[in-house]
Design an enzyme around this catalytic site. Structure first.
Site, PDB file in Angstrom:
ATOM      1  CB  SER A   1      19.894  73.560   1.298  1.00  0.00           C
ATOM      2  OG  SER A   1      18.777  74.024   0.497  1.00  0.00           O
TER       3      SER A   1
ATOM      4  N   GLY B   1      21.485  71.051   4.531  1.00  0.00           N
ATOM      5  CA  GLY B   1      21.306  69.551   4.851  1.00  0.00           C
ATOM      6  C   GLY B   1      20.522  69.306   6.023  1.00  0.00           C
ATOM      7  CB  ALA B   2      21.002  66.773   8.749  1.00  0.00           C
TER       8      ALA B   2
ATOM      9  N   GLY C   1      19.875  72.365   8.469  1.00  0.00           N
ATOM     10  CA  GLY C   1      18.506  73.448   8.377  1.00  0.00           C
ATOM     11  C   GLY C   1      18.933  74.165   7.112  1.00  0.00           C
TER      12      GLY C   1
ATOM     13  N   GLY D   1      16.619  69.358  -2.123  1.00  0.00           N
ATOM     14  CA  GLY D   1      16.794  70.686  -2.109  1.00  0.00           C
ATOM     15  C   GLY D   1      15.812  71.282  -3.218  1.00  0.00           C
ATOM     16  CG  ASP D   2      15.833  69.917  -7.005  1.00  0.00           C
ATOM     17  OD1 ASP D   2      16.643  70.874  -6.913  1.00  0.00           O
ATOM     18  OD2 ASP D   2      16.228  68.550  -7.209  1.00  0.00           O
TER      19      ASP D   2
END
Length: 315
Positions: A220, A222-223, A225, A251-252
């Site tokens: 992951s 974040g913003a 992708g 993320g989960d």
């Protein structure tokens, strides 16, 4: 059916505030109380997707009892491991501009008997599970090798393992070849011991985790992708998000979306991205339902934009 394992669960209180001013009285505009912990959030997202899930977690005291009640109310089967200590309580402050401040308590210390009972409970819940998702930090009393032992036992029983943890616990578990690991950019940087400034840096770090033992890496960013790195190929996925309300549990939710879509290939990556994007548009740690997803906003490509700078570089 997906079994989740949360060694250090919590009772999470999230307050929405206009802005956080230190030393001042801040009046909340919204409040939520949710069962917390990364594995718990995965179970909540799986249940929201309409799939069966069993949450294995140590619970103690009044906070633990409330966590069990909240999960039961959401239709999640709970396989509790009774412990002497009280389940921790965490606080999150979500500001109107999307900034999140979290205060996480350390949690109880598990005894040798409680440690073994936790492993045995996972074993007893494993038959028939499509995946076992082991998520989050380890509480006091569990050595960094505990996840490695869990992965080894699960594989011996024929189960597939998805692991979302960090630091020494992640590095030691890699030797047992978990089927999927899901680090974020900061956790990737910590695992390889160097900062990540671009998507290409993250890709190289993910490839190194595969060399250390991970069969698949779902990273992951974040913003920016998500990356999926496997023995069959590499894909990059991203989604358009117009406004971020809270990134708690995003993320989960992504991991849950990946697993419910089969846990392999670009289709599962698209599901992971869609679930993560939907989660950040919701308050607190609310998990998205199928109605919250916007598949049309998701793009997945085998052409990784390696030179793209990360908006939030990992130190």
């Amino acid at each position: 059916m997906i079994v989740t394992v949360t060694p250090n669960p919590s009772l999470d209180r999230t307050y929405e505030v206009p802005a956080l001013d230190r030393g001042e009285v801040v009046r909340a505009t919204g409040e939520r109380v949710d069962p917390g912990g990364k594995g718990v959030n995965v179970s909540r997202a799986v249940a929201a997707a309409g799939r069966r899930t069993v949450a294995v977690l140590p619970l103690g005291g009044a906070p633990g009892a409330l966590v069990a009640d909240l999960l039961d109310a959401q239709g999640i089967e709970v396989a509790p491991v009774p412990i002497a200590g009280a389940t921790r309580s965490n606080i999150a402050l979500a500001e109107a501009d999307g900034v999140l401040t979290k205060i996480n308590a350390p949690g109880p210390e598990l005894s040798a008997t409680e440690r073994e009972l936790l492993l045995e409970t996972v074993r007893s819940q494993s038959p028939g599970a499509d995946w076992i998702a082991c998520c989050g930090s380890l509480p006091r009393g569990l050595a960094p090798s505990w996840y490695a032992e869990l992965v080894a036992r699960a594989h011996a029983a024929g189960a597939r393992i998805a692991l979302d943890t960090s630091g020494p616990a992640l590095l030691q578990a890699l030797r047992e070849r978990p089927d999927v690991v899901k680090p974020n950019a900061e956790e990737l940087a910590g695992a390889v011991g160097r900062p990540l400034a671009t998507v290409g840096d993250a890709l190289k770090a993910a490839e190194e985790l595969r060399e250390l033992g991970a069969r698949t890496v779902l990273a992951s960013l974040g913003a920016d992708g998500q990356l999926l790195v496997t023995g069959e190929g590499t894909w990059f996925g991203a989604a358009r998000v117009d406004a971020v309300r809270s990134n708690v549990g995003a993320g989960d939710s992504s991991l849950a979306g990946f697993l419910v879509a089969g846990g392999a290939g670009p289709g599962a990556l698209a599901s992971a991205v869609a679930h993560g994007a939907a989660a950040v548009r919701l308050p607190g740690s609310v998990m998205p339902t199928p109605d919250d997803l916007e598949p049309s906003a998701v793009t997945v490509t085998a052409e990784v934009p390696a030179d793209r700078p990360l908006r939030e570089p990992a130190p």
